[in-house]
Design an enzyme around this catalytic site. Structure first.
Site, PDB file in Angstrom:
ATOM      1  N   LYS A 124       0.854  -1.184   0.000  1.00 19.55           N
ATOM      2  CA  LYS A 124       0.000   0.000   0.000  1.00 19.55           C
ATOM      3  C   LYS A 124       0.892   1.236   0.000  1.00 19.55           C
ATOM      4  O   LYS A 124       2.013   1.205   0.526  1.00 19.55           O
ATOM      5  CB  LYS A 124      -0.898   0.030   1.228  1.00 19.55           C
ATOM      6  CG  LYS A 124      -2.185   0.817   1.035  1.00 19.55           C
ATOM      7  CD  LYS A 124      -3.173   0.069   0.152  1.00 19.55           C
ATOM      8  CE  LYS A 124      -4.503   0.808   0.044  1.00 19.55           C
ATOM      9  NZ  LYS A 124      -5.479   0.046  -0.744  1.00 19.55           N
ATOM     10  N   ASP A 164      -6.577   4.641  -5.430  1.00 26.08           N
ATOM     11  CA  ASP A 164      -7.273   4.452  -4.159  1.00 26.08           C
ATOM     12  C   ASP A 164      -7.961   5.787  -3.851  1.00 26.08           C
ATOM     13  O   ASP A 164      -8.171   6.601  -4.754  1.00 26.08           O
ATOM     14  CB  ASP A 164      -6.281   4.044  -3.061  1.00 26.08           C
ATOM     15  CG  ASP A 164      -6.953   3.464  -1.816  1.00 26.08           C
ATOM     16  OD1 ASP A 164      -7.331   2.286  -1.863  1.00 26.08           O
ATOM     17  OD2 ASP A 164      -7.097   4.190  -0.815  1.00 26.08           O
ATOM     18  N   GLY A 235     -20.044   6.968   1.917  1.00 27.35           N
ATOM     19  CA  GLY A 235     -19.056   7.319   0.919  1.00 27.35           C
ATOM     20  C   GLY A 235     -19.706   7.960  -0.292  1.00 27.35           C
ATOM     21  O   GLY A 235     -20.932   7.890  -0.497  1.00 27.35           O
ATOM     22  N   PHE A 236     -18.867   8.587  -1.124  1.00 28.67           N
ATOM     23  CA  PHE A 236     -19.361   9.276  -2.316  1.00 28.67           C
ATOM     24  C   PHE A 236     -18.332   9.167  -3.437  1.00 28.67           C
ATOM     25  O   PHE A 236     -18.243  10.020  -4.308  1.00 28.67           O
ATOM     26  CB  PHE A 236     -19.639  10.745  -1.974  1.00 28.67           C
ATOM     27  CG  PHE A 236     -20.463  11.482  -2.996  1.00 28.67           C
ATOM     28  CD1 PHE A 236     -21.625  10.934  -3.507  1.00 28.67           C
ATOM     29  CD2 PHE A 236     -20.075  12.748  -3.430  1.00 28.67           C
ATOM     30  CE1 PHE A 236     -22.389  11.625  -4.445  1.00 28.67           C
ATOM     31  CE2 PHE A 236     -20.825  13.460  -4.365  1.00 28.67           C
ATOM     32  CZ  PHE A 236     -21.987  12.889  -4.872  1.00 28.67           C
ATOM     33  N   GLY A 237     -17.548   8.089  -3.388  1.00 25.81           N
ATOM     34  CA  GLY A 237     -16.492   7.907  -4.361  1.00 25.81           C
ATOM     35  C   GLY A 237     -16.744   6.710  -5.258  1.00 25.81           C
ATOM     36  O   GLY A 237     -17.882   6.280  -5.467  1.00 25.81           O
ATOM     37  N   VAL A 239     -16.086   3.445  -4.955  1.00 21.32           N
ATOM     38  CA  VAL A 239     -16.664   2.224  -4.389  1.00 21.32           C
ATOM     39  C   VAL A 239     -18.163   2.394  -4.192  1.00 21.32           C
ATOM     40  O   VAL A 239     -18.960   1.511  -4.540  1.00 21.32           O
ATOM     41  CB  VAL A 239     -15.974   1.859  -3.060  1.00 21.32           C
ATOM     42  CG1 VAL A 239     -16.559   0.562  -2.510  1.00 21.32           C
ATOM     43  CG2 VAL A 239     -14.464   1.715  -3.253  1.00 21.32           C
ATOM     44  N   TRP A 241     -20.173   4.395  -5.725  1.00 19.97           N
ATOM     45  CA  TRP A 241     -20.821   4.433  -7.049  1.00 19.97           C
ATOM     46  C   TRP A 241     -21.051   3.027  -7.598  1.00 19.97           C
ATOM     47  O   TRP A 241     -22.161   2.675  -8.014  1.00 19.97           O
ATOM     48  CB  TRP A 241     -19.952   5.266  -7.991  1.00 19.97           C
ATOM     49  CG  TRP A 241     -20.202   5.070  -9.456  1.00 19.97           C
ATOM     50  CD1 TRP A 241     -21.344   5.368 -10.138  1.00 19.97           C
ATOM     51  CD2 TRP A 241     -19.290   4.536 -10.414  1.00 19.97           C
ATOM     52  NE1 TRP A 241     -21.203   5.068 -11.473  1.00 19.97           N
ATOM     53  CE2 TRP A 241     -19.952   4.553 -11.669  1.00 19.97           C
ATOM     54  CE3 TRP A 241     -17.977   4.069 -10.350  1.00 19.97           C
ATOM     55  CZ2 TRP A 241     -19.338   4.096 -12.841  1.00 19.97           C
ATOM     56  CZ3 TRP A 241     -17.373   3.621 -11.513  1.00 19.97           C
ATOM     57  CH2 TRP A 241     -18.043   3.635 -12.734  1.00 19.97           C
TER      58      TRP A 241
END
Length: 445
Positions: A124, A164, A235-237, A239, A241
């Protein structure tokens, strides 16, 4: 050595790293009996070796903003374990990125990649940059500076990063272009690439799709499906979506999305092409606040709150670590939630996890449920290696098969005597066993 003595040793070696210790403790508590009852594992001290990253790279990132001012950020790459393949894991841009966070993510990534059944180790990386409000030129210059140092540690058989949080397809393009220029070669050294230059179909949606596919398998163990279920998503990213799209496709109604500013409640459902297109637009702009969604689609916005107070059958936490605590879990349980599937990495606190298990709510950890992204990255690597491209249907079918296999491994290793499926335990044991045996096979080096 007892488990407590082992953890005290790990904590002493890693002071000031709470996220990393939290992740390690969560795994050790579930696999300890498996570990100590296997003389081969104990002889080779595989657990302590697995916890210690094989390599940690830290470096300065100097760059010039649009005002001509020189800025300096800090970048990292944690190369955790390469027992079953090259290091694989995303790169995030976030102001709270630090070594503790990236070590926890790399450790989790190692077990996640093991579960995927694909030959990938764990890693990572990231930088403590806040991409909010940055121009495209600033993000390009920053990313180029980031890769000027990182590229020497990468390679298709060494370390293959991806995007990411805060790193979209645009930033992945800047990374790849910089690597190609420096290395003087066109290789599959990063995944999440554009479809026109080596990327894979379904990759942008894959993490969210995979989370929903795993949730679908969880529901099957209860004799039901997603059809007609209310789903709370955070969330609003990217994933969120993908999860909203697939859950809607399979008959569920997604009623929430969230950001650092609060959450929206969309009783008509996050279910139209216009809404999905808006999410993509915001994702590509690295805009993670949801109040504007509320204004655009005329739905309620709850400032400073999280969506877990809303009545829902299914919860999909898809934002960031430790976003769902014990009180949130209690609210979800009271409101009849039956399944939790983590789309983010370690979004549920230990208190929340224990509350769900006590209430017999089926909770799937991120290392299993959000494995779709890295699995499709692995499929992208396979396509790059063979210089071919698969259709959307082929990739999606392979992704579904992988998620079903991961679910079955969790069931095999996590089913309790009363029939309850402890997905936390099952995923940890299944992921650990493969890596541990590979480490023993390869000797102590």
């Amino acid at each position: 050595m007892t488990m407590q003595e082992f953890m005290e040793k790990i904590e002493k070696r890693n002071p000031g790293e709470p996220e990393f210790i939290q992740a390690v403790r969560g795994v050790v508590e579930t696999i300890w009996d498996t570990y100590i009852n296997n003389p081969r594992f104990v002889k080779n001290n595989v657990l302590e070796r697995l916890i210690e990253p094989e390599r940690v790279v830290s470096f300065a990132i100097p760059w010039v903003d649009d005002k001509g001012q020189v800025q300096v950020n800090r970048g990292y790459r944690v190369q955790q374990n390469s027992a079953i393949g090259p290091y694989k894991g995303g790169i995030r841009y976030h102001p709270k990125v630090n070594l503790s966070t990236l070590k926890f993510l790399a450790f989790e990534q190692t077990l996640k990649n093991s579960l995927s059944t694909l030959p990938m180790g764990g890693g990572k990386g990231g930088a403590d940059l806040d991409p909010q409000g940055k121009s495209e030129g600033e993000l390009m210059r920053f990313t180029q500076s980031f890769m000027m140092e990182l590229w020497r540690h990468l390679g298709p058989q060494t370390d293959v990063p991806a995007g990411d949080i805060g790193v979209s397809a645009r930033e992945v393009g800047f990374m790849f272009g910089t690597y190609k220029k420096l290395a003087n070669e066109f290789t599959g050294v990063i995944t999440g690439k554009g479809i026109n230059w080596g990327g894979s179909l379904v990759r942008p949606e894959a993490t969210g799709f995979g989370t929903v596919y795993f949730c679908q398998e969880q529901l099957k163990t209860k004799g039901t499906s997603l059809q007609g279920k209310r789903v709370a998503i955070s969330g609003f990213g990217q994933v969120s979506w993908g999860a909203a799209k697939k859950a809607t496709e399979l008959g569920a109604k997604v009623v929430t999305l969230s950001g650092p500013d609060g959450y929206i409640l969309d009783e008509s459902g996050v279910n139209t092409e216009e809404k999905f297109a808006y999410m993509v637009e915001m994702k590509n702009a690295n805009h993670n606040r949801v109040e504007e969604y509320a204004k655009k689609f005329n739905v309620p916005f709850f400032a400073g709150k999280r969506p877990w107070e809303v009545k829902a059958d299914i919860a999909l936490p898809c934002a960031i670590q430790n976003e769902l605590n014990g009180d949130d879990a209690a609210a979800l349980i009271k409101n009849g939630c039956i399944v939790v599937s983590e789309g983010a990495n370690m979004p549920c606190t230990p208190e929340a996890v224990q509350a769900f298990i006590k209430a017999k709510v089926l909770i799937a950890p991120g290392k299993a449920a959000n494995c779709g992204g890295v699995s499709t990255s692995g499929l992208e690597m396979a396509q790059n290696a063979t210089h071919c491209s698969w259709s959307r249907e082929e990739v999606d079918a392979k992704l579904q098969a992988i998620m079903k296999n991961i679910h079955q491994a969790c069931v095999t290793h996590g089913t309790e005597s009363d029939g309850y499926i402890n997905y936390i335990k099952g995923s940890n044991i299944a992921g650990f066993m493969k890596v541990a045996n590979a480490m023993c096979d390869q000797g102590v080096i």
